[in-house]
Design a protein around this motif. Structure first.
Motif, short mmCIF file in Angstrom:
data_model
loop_
_atom_site.label_atom_id
_atom_site.label_comp_id
_atom_site.label_asym_id
_atom_site.label_seq_id
_atom_site.Cartn_x
_atom_site.Cartn_y
_atom_site.Cartn_z
N UNK A 1 5.80 -23.79 3.60
CA UNK A 1 6.23 -24.64 4.72
C UNK A 1 6.68 -23.80 5.92
N UNK A 2 7.40 -22.73 5.62
CA UNK A 2 7.92 -21.89 6.71
C UNK A 2 6.83 -21.02 7.33
N UNK A 3 5.71 -20.90 6.64
CA UNK A 3 4.64 -20.03 7.13
C UNK A 3 4.88 -18.58 6.75
N UNK A 4 5.86 -18.34 5.85
CA UNK A 4 6.19 -16.97 5.46
C UNK A 4 5.39 -16.51 4.24
N UNK B 1 2.84 -12.39 0.80
CA UNK B 1 1.68 -12.00 -0.01
C UNK B 1 1.04 -10.72 0.55
N UNK B 2 1.22 -10.49 1.84
CA UNK B 2 0.63 -9.29 2.46
C UNK B 2 1.35 -8.00 2.09
N UNK C 1 2.29 -4.85 -0.08
CA UNK C 1 1.39 -4.13 -0.99
C UNK C 1 1.83 -4.13 -2.44
N UNK C 2 1.97 -5.31 -3.00
CA UNK C 2 2.28 -5.44 -4.43
C UNK C 2 1.40 -6.60 -4.92
N UNK C 3 1.04 -6.56 -6.19
CA UNK C 3 0.14 -7.60 -6.69
C UNK C 3 0.76 -8.99 -6.51
N UNK C 4 -0.07 -9.94 -6.08
CA UNK C 4 0.44 -11.29 -5.79
C UNK C 4 1.09 -11.91 -7.02
N UNK C 5 0.55 -11.65 -8.22
CA UNK C 5 1.12 -12.27 -9.42
C UNK C 5 2.52 -11.69 -9.70
N UNK C 6 2.71 -10.41 -9.37
CA UNK C 6 4.04 -9.81 -9.55
C UNK C 6 5.03 -10.49 -8.61
#
Lengths: 268, 324
Positions: free
Chosen positions: A91-94, A99-100, A102-107
């Motif tokens: 919602x906040x657009x954050x 996600x950008x 540099x760590x895996x998105x699942x982590x």
């Protein structure tokens, strides 16, 4: 860049948020009292407090309600922290900027909610500690600490459960429905303010899969009886360990799938 | 080594249209084979009308979206196979009006995103202070203001500061000056040029502001309906302008609708309505007479006439009109 950096960042975010929103902090401290008195007031319309005390087998109904409210608040806070992490950041657009990193998105999805959940638990236990100390002195304060430790122990399966819910939130478009459905369901199935036995058989079965039910069982034992029996406590803690393993395994696979689905649609 | 290489990127989305109780599936081809390269030390503009595929391209390059096919590398790393390596080398802004925590100050927001980039301690504090100064937020007294009190210009500057947190060699900025007042837009543009020229960063900017692209971009790609229509330096692209005379007329006319149908472009300049008409060489007089009589018929008057040099806008209009 590791999961520890994500936890540090989340801790900083929660700290800054509370620092700039002191009213919210005050409300978090008040919430267990408001909830406990609401339930007690409603209950007194249908029966006497002494009857409730006798039927529930508790020594102090006010303290019992406060402990239950604290555990309920913490369980929902864990869910809010993990699912809300995805939802509110979207919602906040954050979310896309988080996600950008540099760590895996699942982590990120798995660990970002941990600090918020822990802080929420500490805040709510801190809230009821003065009442516990007032009613039962040092013994009461120690009970509050014991409840906190139980909540923290119960977090392992509850967090994995919440991460599965967060992964679902990542995959669906109408994300508010996930929390809107899960929050009351968790409260219903946890037996926060009433014994699970009053629920229909099907819901009693479903409640066995909800980690917070066992945390509440254990927390009630610690908070409401003078000396909880070890055996009874273990009955609540063993299923928690089993659920921790099960939910963590499901979460591992589920988050991967949800992240790849989200990447096909695009992070928003 | 090129900073960004995009080769034949394709992406379609499935959308659902509600028709009463039924849902109709519709596949939208956002990218239909996008290829271009961006070098270090240059500002590269990706120009296109709304819905052309600019944001989709940036999202794929930033690893936020998977392409259906095609290949892209950023700083030598594949955006699909090595997303973590790509992310540690890019700074991105996607929308300037949001993307921060409202109840945190600008400084706190930057510190949070800095921690997420692996920065910490005094190096993070000094980097945040340096960026608040560089973007002019410190001067505006906005560093320790809550984000909810920020103006759009401040938000844009904070977005740029976040993109620069990890000192990335590649910047991808989606419409970084959209909605900014002229002084703020100018400051942002100057900063982008400085980052490319003095620090050797590759800066990919998407915009549909032709004037801005002409002012700051070393090279430009024009994208329309998911296809790159042309790539080159601004000078090279101007050569693609229609080999026709372009008459620019400043005028005053009470009704623009009829006028709009008779001209190739309509805008505003110095408080006057500006129109452009393309015509074959030698036919300028006839074209001008046509415009003048139409303006007179509409009850307006012609203020100034000039034969215009081709601009990037002329090329853009020509290329996007061809495909429309």
């Amino acid at each position: 860049m590791t999961a520890v950096d994500v936890v540090k960042a989340s801790l900083y975010l929660t700290y800054s948020w509370y620092k700039n929103n002191r009213v919210m902090l005050a409300m978090s401290l008040l919430w267990p009292y408001l909830m406990a008195f609401l339930v007690l007031a409603l209950g007194s319309m249908y029966g006497s407090l002494s009857e409730f005390t006798r039927r529930m087998g508790v020594s102090n109904p006010v303290l019992y309600m406060l402990a239950s409210s604290t555990v309920a608040f913490s369980s929902i806070a864990i869910l809010e922290a993990a699912v809300g992490f995805v939802m509110y950041n979207r919602w906040l657009g954050t979310l896309q900027y988080i996600v950008l990193s540099p760590v895996k998105s699942k982590t990120l999805i798995a660990v970002a909610g941990i600090p918020d959940s822990m802080i929420s638990a500490v805040v709510s236990v801190t809230a009821v500690a003065p009442a516990a100390a007032y009613f039962e002195g040092l013994h009461g304060a120690l009970k509050a600490i014991a409840v906190l430790l139980l909540i923290l122990a119960g977090m392992t399966p509850m967090l994995a459960f919440s991460v599965i819910a967060a992964a679902a939130t990542l995959s669906v478009r109408e994300e508010t429905n996930v929390l809107a459905f899960l929050n009351p369901l968790i409260l219903l199935l946890s037996g926060v303010f009433y014994p699970i036995e009053v629920l229909p058989r099907l819901l009693q079965l479903a409640s066995k899969a909800v980690p917070s039910k066992y945390v509440i069982d254990a927390a009630k034992l610690v908070a409401t009886y003078t000396t909880p029996e070890g055996k009874l406590l273990m009955l609540a803690l063993y299923p928690l360990a089993a659920l921790a393993v099960a939910y963590n395994l499901i979460a591992l696979a589920g988050v991967d799938k949800a992240v790849s689905l989200a990447k096909r649609r695009g992070f928003e | 080594m090129q900073a960004i290489v995009a080769e034949d990127l394709r992406k379609s989305y499935t959308t659902y249209l509600r028709r009463g109780l039924r849902r109709e599936k519709k596949v939208v081809e956002a990218l239909r084979g996008v290829s271009f390269e961006v070098r270090y030390g240059e500002v590269f503009g990706l120009l296109g009308p709304n819905g052309a595929g600019k944001t989709t391209t940036v999202k794929i390059l930033a690893t936020l979206l998977l392409p259906d096919s095609g290949k892209a590398t950023v700083a030598g790393f594949d955006v699909v196979e090595q997303p973590t390596e790509v992310r540690s080398r890019i700074g991105v802004t996607l929308t300037v009006e949001k993307g921060f925590f409202w109840k945190l100050t600008g400084r706190e927001n930057l510190k949070y995103f800095g921690l997420l980039r692996g920065l910490s301690g005094s190096s993070l504090d000094s980097k945040v202070s340096e960026l608040l100064k560089l973007t002019g937020l410190e001067k505006l007294g906005a560093s320790d203001k809550l984000y909810e009190e920020y103006s759009l210009g401040m938000k844009a500057k904070l977005s740029l500061a976040r993109a620069l947190l990890a000192d990335p060699p590649v910047l991808m900025l989606d419409e970084p000056t959209l909605g900014l007042d002229p002084p703020s837009a100018r400051e942002v543009r100057e900063l982008l040029v400085k980052l490319a020229r003095e620090e050797g960063k590759a800066v990919l900017v998407t915009t549909h502001n032709m004037w801005e692209a002409e002012a700051i971009c070393d090279r430009v790609a024009i994208i329309n309906q998911g296809i790159i229509a042309a790539v080159g330096s601004v000078g090279e692209l101007k050569k693609l302008a229609p080999r026709r005379s372009a008459l620019k007329v400043l005028l005053e006319a009470p009704r623009l609708d009829e006028l709009r149908e008779a001209v190739d472009w309509i805008g505003e300049e110095d408080g006057w309505t500006a129109v452009k008409v393309y015509c074959e060489p030698g036919e300028e007089g006839e074209a001008l007479a046509g415009i003048a009589s139409l303006v007179a018929k509409l009850g307006g008057r012609v203020h100034k006439v000039e034969v215009a040099e081709p601009t990037l806008e002329d090329v853009f209009i020509e290329l996007t009109r061809e495909r429309a």
